[in-house]
Design an enzyme around this catalytic site. Structure first.
Site, PDB file in Angstrom:
ATOM      1  N   ASP A 116      -5.498   6.352   2.664  1.00 58.09           N
ATOM      2  CA  ASP A 116      -4.885   5.807   3.868  1.00 58.09           C
ATOM      3  C   ASP A 116      -5.612   6.257   5.106  1.00 58.09           C
ATOM      4  O   ASP A 116      -6.178   7.312   5.137  1.00 58.09           O
ATOM      5  CB  ASP A 116      -3.422   6.251   3.933  1.00 58.09           C
ATOM      6  CG  ASP A 116      -2.687   5.763   2.696  1.00 58.09           C
ATOM      7  OD1 ASP A 116      -2.134   6.595   1.984  1.00 58.09           O
ATOM      8  OD2 ASP A 116      -2.707   4.554   2.466  1.00 58.09           O
ATOM      9  N   GLY A 165       0.820  -1.199   0.000  1.00 58.96           N
ATOM     10  CA  GLY A 165       0.000   0.000   0.000  1.00 58.96           C
ATOM     11  C   GLY A 165       0.858   1.255   0.000  1.00 58.96           C
ATOM     12  O   GLY A 165       2.000   1.262  -0.471  1.00 58.96           O
ATOM     13  N   SER A 166       0.320   2.333   0.557  1.00 61.44           N
ATOM     14  CA  SER A 166       0.974   3.633   0.455  1.00 61.44           C
ATOM     15  C   SER A 166       2.245   3.772   1.282  1.00 61.44           C
ATOM     16  O   SER A 166       2.925   4.795   1.169  1.00 61.44           O
ATOM     17  CB  SER A 166      -0.008   4.739   0.843  1.00 61.44           C
ATOM     18  OG  SER A 166      -1.032   4.839  -0.118  1.00 61.44           O
ATOM     19  N   THR A 167       2.573   2.791   2.107  1.00 56.03           N
ATOM     20  CA  THR A 167       3.878   2.850   2.787  1.00 56.03           C
ATOM     21  C   THR A 167       5.002   2.850   1.757  1.00 56.03           C
ATOM     22  O   THR A 167       6.085   3.379   2.013  1.00 56.03           O
ATOM     23  CB  THR A 167       4.055   1.664   3.748  1.00 56.03           C
ATOM     24  OG1 THR A 167       3.867   0.434   3.036  1.00 56.03           O
ATOM     25  CG2 THR A 167       3.061   1.737   4.895  1.00 56.03           C
ATOM     26  N   MET A 168       4.745   2.291   0.559  1.00 55.33           N
ATOM     27  CA  MET A 168       5.757   2.253  -0.497  1.00 55.33           C
ATOM     28  C   MET A 168       6.060   3.653  -1.040  1.00 55.33           C
ATOM     29  O   MET A 168       7.137   3.893  -1.596  1.00 55.33           O
ATOM     30  CB  MET A 168       5.293   1.331  -1.613  1.00 55.33           C
ATOM     31  CG  MET A 168       6.289   1.150  -2.749  1.00 55.33           C
ATOM     32  SD  MET A 168       7.868   0.453  -2.216  1.00 55.33           S
ATOM     33  CE  MET A 168       7.444  -1.302  -2.145  1.00 55.33           C
TER      34      MET A 168
END
Length: 733
Positions: free
Chosen positions: A733, A313-316
């Site tokens: 998120d 997800g958006s942690t990337m």
């Protein structure tokens, strides 16, 4: 007269016969004395077998300890139950030494060991045997249970001292520690064998060697005078010292248990690491199990932190932006059009689908905009992006000192694959890879290889058999880029547009990135529904000098209509991070001050002049009324506010409705107060819709309904608009 000699053949033959026998016997005796053998067998060995006795000295299995030497797993005293059935064991009827009342004995034992009375009666009624045991039910009996059974004074029951594996922490890091059980190696001889986790991985090192005592005895077993007693000491197994900190681990376990009980998620995975060394300080997952009883152990024996892969997800986005920074392609103040981005025949959208209009890349990152990453990829280039993913360790194993590590997969065949990978969709990683990559951000660009084994020690000699040292895994970015990235990540927590405001700590600064990932089903299609997401947060604290890197992921929690997925994630993160930093005696730091602007005085100025002044001070001015002079301003002159903040200017004349999108509830209330309009506010958070269109001229008689949602609610609406063919979308998120 001389007596005539007569030769006696009978006597001569007898002499030859008995003489021959004597010679053979003498020869045999001499041969035996010289060779020590008879019929090919060593007589000394046979004598030793008959008269020598041997007693086994049991060794202890090695301990598993935390970094401070606190016990996580060790052998402890237990008992094995034996029941003597043969009446031959009793020499005095008044003092029986065998089981003489099967029914009573079975009734009592059924209260203390996990066997039914019926099965116990069957076992105690066996004929033709001297004694019986009770399998696993009769082993690993505690001293407390042994004492209670003994108090019943049942004849024929014998308790043999033994050792059992003891896990004082219960579910403490159970998928990492694993468990060990006793297995019968040969009839009547049992040995503890690791079956999972570190107990299995390091079974050879943990397993000791039994010793023995040898002595000579007579036929009745008594020690013979002047006989030598030979002792071969037992060699205990090696002790394994982990990098885990038992206190930090307990903080994590407690927080995860609370969230598990309240939200009933499908899974939880969490880790805490030291970014300066790569040491894993805490690691756990849910569902979990008790390694002593195996209660809770299902079909999933995987250590989810290293053996299972996820879409991050958006942690990337953390690493996408870090790559752009390092290449000089990141301009936080540049503007782009949010909402959607089309690549050939595929369209990706931001989580609110319509976007926030034209915003800066910095604000786009704070709002977790997918479209911002798409435009950033144009600047960075696909080849450079993939090279940085490799530098950060994605798509390959970290090399942690645990087996069965997965490598994940970076999809890159098609342009759309590379595009969606920038915001964590399609490509897969392990939680451990995320932790390793985050150490580069926290550790001034130097990425540290994670490890869990501190050292392995021989407890007899205290010799260190294995000693781990911190190891660099690369330097994907410079120290300057790492610092800029920490500041940017901190803004997601401190800025009003940030998606991670919920992760703010009381006494420490936090930097990090939220993530909401769709979960693929068995057929490869993404699951749909309000709760079918993997919610996560990858962060560090304190920002000024990160001491901890923390990853938390909660899969498919049971949420109320008013709750969002970041709530259970933040409850774990905040609890374990704040408590751990205080336990580590890290001095609390004040939140880094953000440059502000002093609001100028514009009352009594005409609207055009007032708006020009506000523009010079980088303010977003909205007029309530028509042309003329400013009668009132909000906030008041002299107030310290952030650049880009909303300023309301009250004038005379008809009121034209502005676009309220993304206004806070406070600003809507102030607008209502200054305008006198009939505005009904529904919900909390930020404006997502309004009943009267922008540009409409209204008065106090026109009702206006304005709906607000939190950023998380916008992300996980129960009813998302259908995705058209050729479109890609992710929740916010």
């Amino acid at each position: 007269m001389k007596k005539k000699f007569r030769f006696q053949w009978g006597a001569f033959l007898m002499f030859l016969f008995y003489g021959g026998l004597f010679f053979l016997l003498l020869s045999r005796m001499v041969f035996i004395q010289v060779t020590g053998e008879a019929d090919g067998q060593a007589l000394a060995a046979k004598a030793a077998a008959k008269y020598e006795r041997e007693q086994v000295i049991n060794s202890s299995r090695g301990k598993i300890l935390d970094k401070h030497g606190e016990v996580i797993a060790e052998d402890t005293l237990s008992y094995r139950l034996v029941a003597v059935l043969s009446p031959e064991a009793t020499s005095n009827a008044k003092n029986p030494k065998h089981v003489n009342d099967v029914d009573k004995t079975a009734s009592v034992l059924a209260e203390y060991i996990p066997l039914s009375k019926e099965k116990l009666v069957q076992r105690l009624s066996k004929e033709g045997v001297y004694q019986v045991e009770f399998g696993s039910a009769g082993r690993d009996i505690s001293h407390e249970v042994m004492t209670k059974i003994t108090e019943h004074k049942l004849p024929g029951l014998v308790f043999v001292r033994d050792l059992k594996r003891f896990y004082p922490g219960g579910t403490f890091a159970s998928h990492l520690i694993g468990f060990a059980v006793k297995e019968e190696q040969e009839p009547g001889k049992f040995q503890t064998v690791g079956k999972m986790g570190l107990e299995s991985i390091y079974n050879k090192q943990l397993t000791g060697k039994n010793g023995k005592v040898q002595y000579e005895s007579d036929l009745w077993g008594y020690l013979l005078p002047n006989s030598e007693e030979m002792v071969t000491p037992a060699q205990d197994g090696y002790n394994i010292h982990l990098t885990l900190d038992k206190t930090v681990q307990n903080f994590l376990e407690d927080a995860m248990s609370r969230v598990e009980e309240q939200y009933k998620p499908e899974k939880i995975v969490a880790m805490v690491a030291d970014p300066k060394t790569g040491k894993i300080l805490a690691m756990s997952q849910r569902p979990s199990f008790d390694p002593e009883t195996r209660e809770g152990l299902t079909t999933n024996w995987l250590n989810e932190t290293i053996e299972n892969t996820i879409e991050p997800g958006s942690t990337m986005k953390t690493f996408t932006v870090a790559a752009a920074m390092e290449e000089g392609k990141w301009d936080p103040n540049a503007w782009y059009k949010s909402g959607q981005y089309t690549l050939i025949d595929r369209t990706i959208r931001d989580h609110n689908r319509t976007g926030w209009g034209s915003i800066t890349y910095e604000e786009g990152f704070q709002r977790s905009s997918n479209v911002a990453m798409a435009y950033l990829l144009e600047r960075l280039g696909d080849t450079a992006f993939l090279e940085y993913l490799d530098k950060f360790g994605f798509g390959k194993k970290t090399g942690i000192d645990l087996p069965n590590e997965a490598s994940g997969k970076i999809i890159s065949k098609w342009p759309i694959d590379r595009l969606v990978s920038t915001f964590g969709q399609g490509s897969t990683v392990t939680p451990m890879q995320l932790i390793q990559a985050e150490t580069a951000i926290a550790n001034d660009g130097t990425m540290m290889k994670p490890y869990v084994i501190e050292k392995i020690v021989n407890p007899t000699t205290n010799a260190i058999m294995h000693d781990s040292k911190p190891e660099k895994a690369g330097k994907p970015i410079s120290a300057e880029t790492a610092k800029k990235m920490r500041d940017l990540l901190a803004s997601t927590v401190t800025e009003e547009a940030g998606t991670a405001k919920r992760f703010k700590l009381t006494d420490y600064t936090v930097a990090g990135k939220t993530g909401t990932a769709e979960i693929p089903d068995k057929d490869g299609f993404y699951q749909k529904g309000y709760e079918n997401y993997l919610y996560s947060f990858l962060g560090m604290a304190p920002v000024e000098d990160p001491q901890l890197v923390v990853y938390v992921a909660v899969s498919k929690p049971k949420l109320k209509d008013t709750e969002v997925g970041s709530i259970p994630v933040s409850e774990i993160f905040k609890s374990v991070t704040e408590n751990s930093l205080k336990y580590m005696n890290i001095k609390p730091q004040q939140v880094k001050s953000i440059p502000t602007v002093t609001l100028p005085e514009v009352e009594d100025k005409n609207v055009a002049m007032a708006q020009s002044v506000m523009l010079e001070h980088k303010m977003n001015a909205v007029t309530i009324g028509g042309n003329g002079k400013v009668q009132e301003q909000f906030p008041a002159a002299g107030t310290e506010i952030l650049p880009g903040s909303l300023v309301l200017l009250k004038t005379e004349g008809p009121i034209t409705i502005p676009d309220f999108t993304n206004w806070s509830k406070r600003h809507v209330w102030v607008y209502q107060m200054l305008s006198g309009l009939n505005i009904e506010v529904v919900g909390e958070g930020y404006v997502v819709s309004q009943s009267v269109s922008k540009g409409s001229v209204v008065n106090a008689q026109n009702p206006i309904v304005i709906k607000l949602e939190t950023p998380e609610e916008t992300n996980i609406k129960k009813k998302q608009p259908p995705v058209k063919e050729g479109e890609e979308t992710l929740p916010q998120d």
